[in-house]
Design a protein around this motif. Structure first.
Motif, PDB file in Angstrom:
ATOM      1  N   HIS A  21       0.840  -1.203   0.000  1.00 37.38           N
ATOM      2  CA  HIS A  21       0.000   0.000   0.000  1.00 37.38           C
ATOM      3  C   HIS A  21       0.874   1.252   0.000  1.00 37.38           C
ATOM      4  CE1 HIS A  21      -3.824  -2.107   0.941  1.00 37.38           C
ATOM      5  NE2 HIS A  21      -3.012  -2.951   1.563  1.00 37.38           N
ATOM      6  N   VAL A  22       0.474   2.248  -0.782  1.00 33.18           N
ATOM      7  CA  VAL A  22       1.140   3.545  -0.766  1.00 33.18           C
ATOM      8  C   VAL A  22       0.069   4.628  -0.705  1.00 33.18           C
ATOM      9  CG1 VAL A  22       1.281   3.694  -3.302  1.00 33.18           C
ATOM     10  CG2 VAL A  22       2.862   5.021  -1.883  1.00 33.18           C
ATOM     11  N   TYR A  23       0.338   5.674   0.080  1.00 33.64           N
ATOM     12  CA  TYR A  23      -0.607   6.765   0.286  1.00 33.64           C
ATOM     13  C   TYR A  23      -0.001   8.049  -0.285  1.00 33.64           C
ATOM     14  CZ  TYR A  23      -2.818   3.477   3.466  1.00 33.64           C
ATOM     15  OH  TYR A  23      -3.419   2.364   3.996  1.00 33.64           O
ATOM     16  N   ILE A  24      -0.692   8.616  -1.260  1.00 33.56           N
ATOM     17  CA  ILE A  24      -0.190   9.820  -1.913  1.00 33.56           C
ATOM     18  C   ILE A  24      -1.331  10.833  -2.016  1.00 33.56           C
ATOM     19  CG2 ILE A  24       1.540   8.532  -3.230  1.00 33.56           C
ATOM     20  CD1 ILE A  24      -0.316   8.869  -5.704  1.00 33.56           C
ATOM     21  N   ASN A  25      -1.018  12.008  -2.546  1.00 37.15           N
ATOM     22  CA  ASN A  25      -2.022  13.045  -2.763  1.00 37.15           C
ATOM     23  C   ASN A  25      -2.255  13.251  -4.247  1.00 37.15           C
ATOM     24  OD1 ASN A  25      -2.046  13.343  -0.017  1.00 37.15           O
ATOM     25  ND2 ASN A  25      -0.976  15.310   0.010  1.00 37.15           N
ATOM     26  N   ALA A  26      -3.425  13.748  -4.591  1.00 42.34           N
ATOM     27  CA  ALA A  26      -3.749  14.013  -5.986  1.00 42.34           C
ATOM     28  C   ALA A  26      -2.674  14.899  -6.612  1.00 42.34           C
ATOM     29  CB  ALA A  26      -5.119  14.686  -6.083  1.00 42.34           C
ATOM     30  N   GLY A  27      -2.209  14.492  -7.787  1.00 41.35           N
ATOM     31  CA  GLY A  27      -1.144  15.205  -8.480  1.00 41.35           C
ATOM     32  C   GLY A  27       0.235  14.611  -8.281  1.00 41.35           C
ATOM     33  N   ASP A  28       0.378  13.683  -7.324  1.00 41.61           N
ATOM     34  CA  ASP A  28       1.669  13.052  -7.064  1.00 41.61           C
ATOM     35  C   ASP A  28       1.968  11.944  -8.082  1.00 41.61           C
ATOM     36  OD1 ASP A  28       2.001  14.653  -4.876  1.00 41.61           O
ATOM     37  OD2 ASP A  28       1.549  13.093  -3.393  1.00 41.61           O
ATOM     38  N   LYS A  29       3.233  11.547  -8.122  1.00 38.90           N
ATOM     39  CA  LYS A  29       3.679  10.443  -8.968  1.00 38.90           C
ATOM     40  C   LYS A  29       4.094   9.258  -8.101  1.00 38.90           C
ATOM     41  CE  LYS A  29       5.627  13.377 -12.629  1.00 38.90           C
ATOM     42  NZ  LYS A  29       6.877  13.731 -13.369  1.00 38.90           N
ATOM     43  N   VAL A  30       3.954   8.073  -8.660  1.00 39.19           N
ATOM     44  CA  VAL A  30       4.500   6.855  -8.052  1.00 39.19           C
ATOM     45  C   VAL A  30       5.418   6.202  -9.074  1.00 39.19           C
ATOM     46  CG1 VAL A  30       4.009   4.572  -7.103  1.00 39.19           C
ATOM     47  CG2 VAL A  30       2.458   6.481  -6.618  1.00 39.19           C
ATOM     48  N   THR A  31       6.610   5.795  -8.631  1.00 34.43           N
ATOM     49  CA  THR A  31       7.530   5.066  -9.491  1.00 34.43           C
ATOM     50  C   THR A  31       7.740   3.671  -8.921  1.00 34.43           C
ATOM     51  OG1 THR A  31       8.704   7.046 -10.260  1.00 34.43           O
ATOM     52  CG2 THR A  31       9.882   4.959 -10.403  1.00 34.43           C
ATOM     53  N   TRP A  32       7.537   2.673  -9.768  1.00 39.49           N
ATOM     54  CA  TRP A  32       7.798   1.278  -9.411  1.00 39.49           C
ATOM     55  C   TRP A  32       9.127   0.869 -10.034  1.00 39.49           C
ATOM     56  CZ3 TRP A  32       2.989   3.157 -10.627  1.00 39.49           C
ATOM     57  CH2 TRP A  32       1.957   2.900  -9.720  1.00 39.49           C
ATOM     58  N   LYS A  33       9.974   0.227  -9.244  1.00 41.15           N
ATOM     59  CA  LYS A  33      11.291  -0.212  -9.732  1.00 41.15           C
ATOM     60  C   LYS A  33      11.406  -1.726  -9.654  1.00 41.15           C
ATOM     61  CE  LYS A  33      13.744   4.046  -8.518  1.00 41.15           C
ATOM     62  NZ  LYS A  33      14.904   4.633  -7.773  1.00 41.15           N
ATOM     63  N   ALA A  34      11.868  -2.333 -10.742  1.00 41.67           N
ATOM     64  CA  ALA A  34      12.056  -3.781 -10.779  1.00 41.67           C
ATOM     65  C   ALA A  34      13.110  -4.180  -9.762  1.00 41.67           C
ATOM     66  CB  ALA A  34      12.463  -4.232 -12.174  1.00 41.67           C
ATOM     67  N   ASN A  35      12.797  -5.194  -8.958  1.00 43.26           N
ATOM     68  CA  ASN A  35      13.692  -5.602  -7.877  1.00 43.26           C
ATOM     69  C   ASN A  35      13.953  -7.108  -7.907  1.00 43.26           C
ATOM     70  OD1 ASN A  35      15.224  -4.909  -5.506  1.00 43.26           O
ATOM     71  ND2 ASN A  35      13.599  -5.826  -4.248  1.00 43.26           N
ATOM     72  N   SER A  36      13.742  -7.737  -9.073  1.00 43.95           N
ATOM     73  CA  SER A  36      13.970  -9.182  -9.157  1.00 43.95           C
ATOM     74  C   SER A  36      14.195  -9.597 -10.602  1.00 43.95           C
ATOM     75  CB  SER A  36      12.771  -9.963  -8.595  1.00 43.95           C
ATOM     76  OG  SER A  36      11.635  -9.786  -9.411  1.00 43.95           O
ATOM     77  N   ALA A  37      14.818 -10.767 -10.764  1.00 43.62           N
ATOM     78  CA  ALA A  37      15.002 -11.331 -12.095  1.00 43.62           C
ATOM     79  C   ALA A  37      13.695 -11.894 -12.635  1.00 43.62           C
ATOM     80  CB  ALA A  37      16.064 -12.426 -12.060  1.00 43.62           C
ATOM     81  N   GLU A  38      12.839 -12.411 -11.739  1.00 42.72           N
ATOM     82  CA  GLU A  38      11.534 -12.877 -12.160  1.00 42.72           C
ATOM     83  C   GLU A  38      10.751 -11.725 -12.781  1.00 42.72           C
ATOM     84  OE1 GLU A  38       9.999 -15.369 -12.818  1.00 42.72           O
ATOM     85  OE2 GLU A  38       7.944 -15.468 -12.129  1.00 42.72           O
ATOM     86  N   MET A 122      -2.065  -1.506  -3.912  1.00 43.68           N
ATOM     87  CA  MET A 122      -3.074  -0.446  -3.951  1.00 43.68           C
ATOM     88  C   MET A 122      -2.425   0.912  -3.775  1.00 43.68           C
ATOM     89  SD  MET A 122      -6.630  -0.017  -1.801  1.00 43.68           S
ATOM     90  CE  MET A 122      -7.439  -1.262  -2.794  1.00 43.68           C
ATOM     91  N   VAL A 123      -2.879   1.847  -4.600  1.00 44.01           N
ATOM     92  CA  VAL A 123      -2.475   3.247  -4.468  1.00 44.01           C
ATOM     93  C   VAL A 123      -3.667   4.012  -3.883  1.00 44.01           C
ATOM     94  CG1 VAL A 123      -1.665   5.320  -5.638  1.00 44.01           C
ATOM     95  CG2 VAL A 123      -0.946   3.054  -6.462  1.00 44.01           C
ATOM     96  N   HIS A 124      -3.471   4.582  -2.696  1.00 46.69           N
ATOM     97  CA  HIS A 124      -4.499   5.373  -2.033  1.00 46.69           C
ATOM     98  C   HIS A 124      -4.199   6.845  -2.332  1.00 46.69           C
ATOM     99  CE1 HIS A 124      -5.563   1.807   0.488  1.00 46.69           C
ATOM    100  NE2 HIS A 124      -4.256   1.570   0.384  1.00 46.69           N
ATOM    101  N   VAL A 125      -5.061   7.480  -3.110  1.00 50.33           N
ATOM    102  CA  VAL A 125      -4.842   8.869  -3.498  1.00 50.33           C
ATOM    103  C   VAL A 125      -5.843   9.751  -2.750  1.00 50.33           C
ATOM    104  CG1 VAL A 125      -4.609  10.496  -5.395  1.00 50.33           C
ATOM    105  CG2 VAL A 125      -4.156   8.057  -5.786  1.00 50.33           C
ATOM    106  N   ARG A 126      -5.324  10.649  -1.903  1.00 53.76           N
ATOM    107  CA  ARG A 126      -6.168  11.560  -1.133  1.00 53.76           C
ATOM    108  C   ARG A 126      -6.144  12.958  -1.762  1.00 53.76           C
ATOM    109  NH1 ARG A 126      -3.647  10.159   3.561  1.00 53.76           N
ATOM    110  NH2 ARG A 126      -1.857  11.203   2.646  1.00 53.76           N
ATOM    111  N   SER A 127      -6.897  13.846  -1.220  1.00 56.08           N
ATOM    112  CA  SER A 127      -6.955  15.218  -1.741  1.00 56.08           C
ATOM    113  C   SER A 127      -5.600  15.908  -1.607  1.00 56.08           C
ATOM    114  CB  SER A 127      -8.012  16.031  -0.985  1.00 56.08           C
ATOM    115  OG  SER A 127      -9.296  15.459  -1.137  1.00 56.08           O
ATOM    116  N   ALA A 128      -5.311  16.791  -2.521  1.00 59.23           N
ATOM    117  CA  ALA A 128      -4.057  17.555  -2.461  1.00 59.23           C
ATOM    118  C   ALA A 128      -3.972  18.299  -1.131  1.00 59.23           C
ATOM    119  CB  ALA A 128      -3.990  18.532  -3.625  1.00 59.23           C
ATOM    120  N   GLY A 129      -2.779  18.305  -0.546  1.00 58.53           N
ATOM    121  CA  GLY A 129      -2.559  18.999   0.719  1.00 58.53           C
ATOM    122  C   GLY A 129      -2.748  18.134   1.945  1.00 58.53           C
ATOM    123  N   THR A 130      -3.216  16.891   1.786  1.00 62.32           N
ATOM    124  CA  THR A 130      -3.379  15.996   2.929  1.00 62.32           C
ATOM    125  C   THR A 130      -2.018  15.594   3.478  1.00 62.32           C
ATOM    126  OG1 THR A 130      -5.409  15.120   1.928  1.00 62.32           O
ATOM    127  CG2 THR A 130      -4.401  13.815   3.685  1.00 62.32           C
TER     128      THR A 130
END
Length: 275
Positions: A21-38, A122-130
C-alpha cells in the motif's frame, strides 16, 4: 515502490509489491522499480474488466508484455507497465521502472499479470494537501522488512520440498503464494533404465517448464514423447501450479534439463540413468 524481491543467488523470488500500500495526494507520482530477475507487471485494469479475463498470463499478447496507457492515470482505463525485470536475459524486452501520475483522488488496485491474484497492490490517493502518513524512508523500511520475511518463508518452502522429493519425484519449483523457490528439488537424481520421474509443480502462483535438449521456439507448448524418452528434445510445455509431468527413461545416460522460464536464475537439473 519495489516490484518483486530476490535472494542474492536468485533462488528465492518474491511475488509482492513492496510495500503493498502507498498513500499519496492528488497530483503526485509513483515510481515502481524492478527488484527481481523474475518478470512482473504493474497493471491497472479497465473499469468492468476482471482479473480472470487476463489469466493465465499470455507472453505472446502485446497488451500484456508492452506498456499501455499514458503517463497520467485516468482511473478507468487499462494501464500496463509491460514486463519488468532487473535483468536483460529473461526472454522479454524488459523495463526496470514505471512511473504514473495520479491526478484524481481514489483507491486504485493494481496487479501483476504474470502472478494474478497472488500479487496485487493499492495506491491510495487523497486530496491535495493531505498530510502524508509515511515518508519514503519509512516505505523503504517496510519493504526491507517484507523482503526478509519473504526470504525466511522461501527457505522454509525449500526445506519442505526436500522432504517431498526423491529419485522418482522432483519438485519443479514451489511457492507459498508470495515466496517462490526457483530450483528443481532434488537438482540431481539417479534412476535405472525403464524407470520414471515425475516433476511436480506444487506451488500456488508460479508456472515452470521441464525442458530437455534444445530449448524450443515456443517454450509454452509440449514437445516430444515423455512416455518413451531416449534423449533429444522433450518439453513439458507450460506447467501451471498444481500440475505434473512424468518422463519414462528408456536409455542410459546423463540427461540435463532446464526450466525454460527460469534457467538463467539457476533452475536446472540432471537425471542420471543407469543400466
Amino acid at each position: 515502490m519495489q516490484v518483486g524481491s530476490e535472494s542474492e543467488d536468485q533462488a528465492i523470488q518474491g511475488m509482492a509489491f513492496l510495500p503493498e500500500h502507498v498513500y499519496i495526494n492528488a497530483g503526485d507520482k509513483v515510481t515502481w522499480k524492478a527488484n527481481s530477475a523474475e518478470i512482473h507487471t504493474v497493471t491497472f485494469l479497465a473499469a468492468g474488466q476482471s482479473l480472470d479475463s487476463t489469466q493465465p498470463f499470455n507472453p505472446l499478447d502485446p497488451r500484456y508484455i508492452f506498456r499501455h496507457g499514458g503517463k497520467s492515470y485516468d482511473g478507468t482505463s487499462y494501464y500496463n507497465s509491460g514486463v519488468m525485470s532487473n535483468v536483460s536475459n529473461s526472454g522479454f524486452k524488459e523495463t526496470d521502472h514505471y512511473t504514473l501520475t495520479f491526478p484524481n483522488a481514489g483507491e486504485f488496485t493494481y496487479y501483476c499479470l504474470v502472478h494474478g491474484m497472488a500479487m496485487k497492490g493499492m495506491v491510495h490517493v487523497r486530496s491535495a494537501g493531505t498530510d502524508y502518513p509515511y515518508s519514503q524512508s519509512q516505505y523503504d523500511r517496510q519493504a526491507k522488512k517484507q523482503e526478509r520475511q519473504i526470504l525466511r518463508d522461501g527457505y522454509k518452502s525449500w526445506d519442505a520440498a526436500r522432504d517431498q522429493a526423491n529419485n522418482h519425484t522432483v519438485i519443479a519449483g514451489t511457492d507459498n503464494g508470495t515466496s517462490m523457490v526457483m530450483r528443481f528439488v532434488h537438482q540431481e537424481i539417479s534412476i535405472k533404465v525403464g524407470e520414471s520421474v515425475t516433476f511436480v509443480n506444487n506451488g500456488m502462483g508460479a508456472p515452470h517448464t521441464v525442458t530437455f535438449g534444445k530449448e524450443p521456439a515456443n517454450i509454452f507448448a509440449p514437445l516430444g514423447d515423455p512416455g518413451h524418452f531416449t534423449g533429444g528434445d522433450l518439453s513439458s510445455g507450460l506447467m501451471p501450479p498444481g500440475s505434473h509431468f512424468t518422463v519414462t527413461f528408456h536409455s542410459a545416460g546423463e540427461f540435463k534439463y532446464i526450466c525454460a522460464l527460469h534457467d538463467f536464475m539457476g533452475m536446472v537439473g540432471t537425471v542420471e540413468v543407469r543400466k
